[in-house]
Design a protein around this motif. Sequence first.
Motif: not given
Length: 143
Positions: A18-22, A35-36, A80-81
């Motif tokens: 998944d992409k980390i968003r601001y 968010v986790f 990303k994660v």
Amino acid sequence: MKNKANPVLDDFPAKAFDKIRYSDTDRQGHVNNAVFSTFLETGRVEMLLSPEEPMLSEGTSFVIANLNLQLLAEIHWPGKVDIGTGVLSIGNSSIRLYQGVFQNGRCVATAETVIVQVDDTTARSSSLSEQARALLSRYQFDQ
């Protein structure tokens, strides 16, 4: 599962990212703890709700009965994660999953989740089909 105390992504039979968003960050500049759960959902959904290999019986849904999340380290934007997911056990109507969230190869969170298949009409548990059991067994950790 080789080592639940110190998992690595390769330990998991299913992998997603998944992409980390601001907008995932909080005032301290790290990804907010809420968010986790969304990252974990990404990993679960890709495994449990694959259009190519449907697991749900008609007229049923998966619901979370229990989620036990351990936050191990802060993560930051951008990036990303990677999410690893595996099945610990398969019950009559339930599935017990173990997941890990990783950033840059480091495990930043783990979770155990119990998912139950429920009948959409009665909202009561519904037995998993043999097809679902067969598909889920492919994602079980080596015993």
